[in-house]
Scaffold this active site. Sequence first.
Site, PDB file in Angstrom:
ATOM      1  N   TYR A  44     -12.122   5.729  13.532  1.00  0.00           N
ATOM      2  CA  TYR A  44     -11.015   6.106  12.637  1.00  0.00           C
ATOM      3  C   TYR A  44     -10.840   7.629  12.581  1.00  0.00           C
ATOM      4  CZ  TYR A  44      -8.304   5.959   8.201  1.00  0.00           C
ATOM      5  OH  TYR A  44      -7.348   6.088   7.216  1.00  0.00           O
ATOM      6  N   THR A  86      -8.816   0.182   9.381  1.00  0.00           N
ATOM      7  CA  THR A  86     -10.185   0.679   9.573  1.00  0.00           C
ATOM      8  C   THR A  86     -11.036  -0.473  10.094  1.00  0.00           C
ATOM      9  OG1 THR A  86     -10.656   0.157   7.257  1.00  0.00           O
ATOM     10  CG2 THR A  86     -10.165   2.456   7.756  1.00  0.00           C
ATOM     11  N   ILE A 110      -6.913   7.078  -1.680  1.00  0.00           N
ATOM     12  CA  ILE A 110      -5.780   6.606  -2.470  1.00  0.00           C
ATOM     13  C   ILE A 110      -6.048   5.140  -2.825  1.00  0.00           C
ATOM     14  CG2 ILE A 110      -3.262   6.286  -2.487  1.00  0.00           C
ATOM     15  CD1 ILE A 110      -4.161   9.254  -2.036  1.00  0.00           C
ATOM     16  N   GLY A 113       0.817  -1.206   0.000  1.00  0.00           N
ATOM     17  CA  GLY A 113       0.000   0.000   0.000  1.00  0.00           C
ATOM     18  C   GLY A 113       0.856   1.263   0.000  1.00  0.00           C
ATOM     19  N   ILE A 114       0.366   2.287   0.670  1.00  0.00           N
ATOM     20  CA  ILE A 114       1.047   3.583   0.697  1.00  0.00           C
ATOM     21  C   ILE A 114       2.440   3.431   1.316  1.00  0.00           C
ATOM     22  CG2 ILE A 114       0.983   5.897   1.713  1.00  0.00           C
ATOM     23  CD1 ILE A 114      -2.104   5.751   1.517  1.00  0.00           C
ATOM     24  N   GLN A 126     -16.319  11.151   9.023  1.00  0.00           N
ATOM     25  CA  GLN A 126     -16.947  10.299   7.998  1.00  0.00           C
ATOM     26  C   GLN A 126     -17.949   9.368   8.659  1.00  0.00           C
ATOM     27  OE1 GLN A 126     -18.273   9.739   5.256  1.00  0.00           O
ATOM     28  NE2 GLN A 126     -16.479   9.510   3.931  1.00  0.00           N
ATOM     29  N   GLY A 161      -6.458  12.008   0.878  1.00  0.00           N
ATOM     30  CA  GLY A 161      -7.843  11.692   0.519  1.00  0.00           C
ATOM     31  C   GLY A 161      -7.866  10.215   0.152  1.00  0.00           C
TER      32      GLY A 161
END
Length: 240
Positions: A148, A87, A181, A13-14, A142, A179
């Site tokens: 989270y 998450t 990704i 991932g990131i 959110q 944001g």
Amino acid sequence: MKKIALVTGGTRGIGGGIARRLKEAGYLVAANYHKDATGAEKFHAETAIPVFPWDVSNYESCARGIKDVCEMLGGSIDILVNNAGITKDCMLHKMEPESWQQVLDTNLTSIFNMCRLVIGPMREKKFGRIVNMSSINGVKGQIGQSNYSAAKAGVIGFTKALALESASKGITVNAIAPGYISTDMTDAIREDVREKIVAGIPLGRFGKIDEIAQAVLYLVNEEASYVTGITLNINGGQYL
Ligand code: NDP
């Protein structure tokens, strides 16, 4: 002497993208992961970056992991990228205490654990770069993410406080708030929900891993020494 960089959740991932870019830029890089040993071995085979399993939500586990990294790379951590995160989305009226706790522990307490363990040597060296991964949803909230959003908002407060504490010691501490990704985390989003999200992004698409990695490269650079305590929003132009 090459600077030593450690990326948590750094094998996919990131985090994987950040670790690869840091290595290309000439840093000595170590990547932490949690449970996906197969993925970590594949990443190691592709990049030759050493990989270390530990649970960032557990202080003793972080202490052991950091010790192993320092022994293998031959010095203390100069650059810490606190990227690991999870998450466990659920509306609050249905959320179990475990989901709250796991998300807080993995996304926020982890940052205390890791920073607490590297900050002493950084202060002695009078140099350090810390980048903490927040999220757009920590900035704006959110639905289904009270856990989270709380954790990622906490990351921003923590970053500002540690930046103030560390400014006189040559250590910068910054946050990035991505944001949406494209990674395993966002691949899990339902197609209809994804379409709605994209419709709300002025640039009309999810971001790419490398668009976050390039920002990390900038923030950890020795020349970025006047940038501290910020939260860099990288989100395709969403108004916050
Ligand atoms: P992924 O789910 O793709 O990868 C998460 C990484 O974190 C994995 O390497 C995983 O290890 C590691 N990890 C999870 N829990 C632990 C733990 N307890 N101890 C150590 N490592 C752990 O996530 P992304 O790449 O999508 O996200 C990276 C960061 O960016 C996270 O903090 C996320 O909240 C944040 N972010 C992501 C966004 C997105 O759109 N993708 C948007 C905004 C913020 P393993 O491989 O072993 O499972």
